[in-house]
Motif scaffolding. Structure first.
Motif, PDB file in Angstrom:
ATOM      1  N   ASP A 210       0.809  -1.221   0.000  1.00  0.00           N
ATOM      2  CA  ASP A 210       0.000   0.000   0.000  1.00  0.00           C
ATOM      3  C   ASP A 210       0.845   1.276   0.000  1.00  0.00           C
ATOM      4  O   ASP A 210       0.475   2.272  -0.625  1.00  0.00           O
ATOM      5  CB  ASP A 210      -0.919   0.034   1.226  1.00  0.00           C
ATOM      6  N   SER A 213       5.724   3.721  -3.297  1.00  0.00           N
ATOM      7  CA  SER A 213       5.618   4.872  -4.197  1.00  0.00           C
ATOM      8  C   SER A 213       5.716   4.425  -5.652  1.00  0.00           C
ATOM      9  O   SER A 213       6.497   3.528  -5.988  1.00  0.00           O
ATOM     10  CB  SER A 213       6.729   5.878  -3.898  1.00  0.00           C
ATOM     11  N   ALA A 214       4.953   5.070  -6.502  1.00  0.00           N
ATOM     12  CA  ALA A 214       5.019   4.776  -7.935  1.00  0.00           C
ATOM     13  C   ALA A 214       6.373   5.141  -8.522  1.00  0.00           C
ATOM     14  O   ALA A 214       6.730   4.681  -9.619  1.00  0.00           O
ATOM     15  CB  ALA A 214       3.910   5.515  -8.674  1.00  0.00           C
ATOM     16  N   ALA A 234       3.936  -4.382  -7.789  1.00  0.00           N
ATOM     17  CA  ALA A 234       4.635  -3.110  -7.972  1.00  0.00           C
ATOM     18  C   ALA A 234       4.312  -2.498  -9.334  1.00  0.00           C
ATOM     19  O   ALA A 234       4.095  -1.286  -9.451  1.00  0.00           O
ATOM     20  CB  ALA A 234       6.139  -3.322  -7.826  1.00  0.00           C
ATOM     21  N   ASP A 236       1.618  -2.937 -11.019  1.00  0.00           N
ATOM     22  CA  ASP A 236       0.239  -2.440 -10.960  1.00  0.00           C
ATOM     23  C   ASP A 236       0.158  -1.069 -10.294  1.00  0.00           C
ATOM     24  O   ASP A 236      -0.790  -0.305 -10.543  1.00  0.00           O
ATOM     25  CB  ASP A 236      -0.643  -3.435 -10.196  1.00  0.00           C
ATOM     26  N   ARG A 237       1.129  -0.757  -9.449  1.00  0.00           N
ATOM     27  CA  ARG A 237       1.151   0.549  -8.784  1.00  0.00           C
ATOM     28  C   ARG A 237       1.929   1.588  -9.587  1.00  0.00           C
ATOM     29  O   ARG A 237       2.108   2.719  -9.127  1.00  0.00           O
ATOM     30  CB  ARG A 237       1.765   0.407  -7.381  1.00  0.00           C
ATOM     31  N   CYS A 239       5.175   1.237 -10.692  1.00  0.00           N
ATOM     32  CA  CYS A 239       6.626   1.208 -10.465  1.00  0.00           C
ATOM     33  C   CYS A 239       7.354   0.586 -11.660  1.00  0.00           C
ATOM     34  O   CYS A 239       6.820  -0.269 -12.364  1.00  0.00           O
ATOM     35  CB  CYS A 239       6.952   0.375  -9.232  1.00  0.00           C
TER      36      CYS A 239
END
Length: 276
Positions: A210, A213-214, A234, A236-237, A239
């Motif tokens: 959660d 950081s991107a 990661a 999906d976020r 990164c």
């Protein structure tokens, strides 16, 4: 050099059938049209010293060393590089003039994989969070500190193991409780998983992402599967991610050059050959 004049090298482990190093070095030998052989050798721990003494007489130029022999190989060597000494293990042995020269190229392989997989990666961009405190973590942390990372946040399921590693290595290492692993990701410019969590046949990767950081770069030393749960989460976020196969490929470069006289290239064809 063997009696036939053909260079010999190989990889020693126990067990050894899982190793992909024979595919890697075999690909390079074929690609560059070099004479040579690279063979896997299953050597029990009690036989390691005898085998290492015999291999030079059998014409071997050197060997890679994998689990469980990396620490023992270091202790048996006549000469040890600074990298191998600091990491406390050897993965690359070269035989010359009747002596065993020990090196550790894991940290080199780790950094080269990051640089190739994430062009422009800046070690000074911020803290790195390292999950796990075993032998692979040791090599990664030494490499990161040498590259100029300002702080390493180290978290491990057994905190005492992480504390012992911090005390031994020194430098800007901050130990975090495993239950705070998700929080340790929040401040990280780089995240490295050195545990077996998420590996095929291993335990599940349950660290919450959660706070990731991107802008973070995320890499996983596990390469079976190539896209681990950490890397998928990661990505999906937003990164950038780098899989773990490249570390295996790049760590093999220095040994191949020493034994066979040609510095090999790590590219898409190399990855395909090892994955085949």
């Amino acid at each position: 050099m063997s009696e036939t004049g053909i260079p010999l090298a190989g990889v020693i482990g126990h067990p050894i059938a899982h190793s992909r190093s024979p595919q890697l070095h075999g690909h390079w030998l074929s690609r560059y049209g070099l004479r040579g052989h690279y063979v896997p050798m299953n050597v029990a721990p009690d036989d390691l010293a005898e085998v290492l003494r015999a291999l030079p007489r059998a014409g071997f130029a050197g060997v890679n060393v994998t689990i469980p022999h990396k620490r023992a190989a270091l202790a048996l060597a006549d000469e040890v590089t600074e990298s191998a000494r600091r990491i406390g293990a050897a993965n690359t042995l070269t035989f010359a003039d009747g002596r065993i020269h020990a090196d550790n190229t894991d940290g080199y392989g780790f950094l080269e994989n990051l640089r190739q997989g994430a062009p422009g990666w800046d070690p000074a961009a911020g803290a790195a969070t390292v999950l796990g405190a075993g032998g692979a973590a040791r090599a990664v942390i030494v490499a990161l500190m040498d590259a100029g990372v300002s702080e390493v946040q180290l978290t491990n399921r057994t905190r005492a193991t992480a504390e012992a590693l911090r005390a031994e290595l020194g430098g800007p290492i901050r130990v975090r409780d495993w239950m705070q692993a998700g929080d340790a990701l929040r401040d990280a410019a780089l995240v490295v998983n050195t545990t077996s969590l998420g590996m095929t046949g291993g335990g599940p990767f349950l660290v919450p992402l959660d706070g990731l950081s991107a802008d973070a770069l995320v890499t996983d030393l596990v390469y079976t599967p190539l896209e681990t749960p950490l890397l998928r989460g990661a990505r999906d976020r937003g990164c950038r991610t780098v899989d773990g196969l490249g570390m295996l490929l790049h760590q093999g470069v220095p040994g191949f050059e020493r034994w066979f006289g040609r510095r090999p290239e790590v590219d898409d064809a190399t990855r395909a050959a090892v994955l085949a």
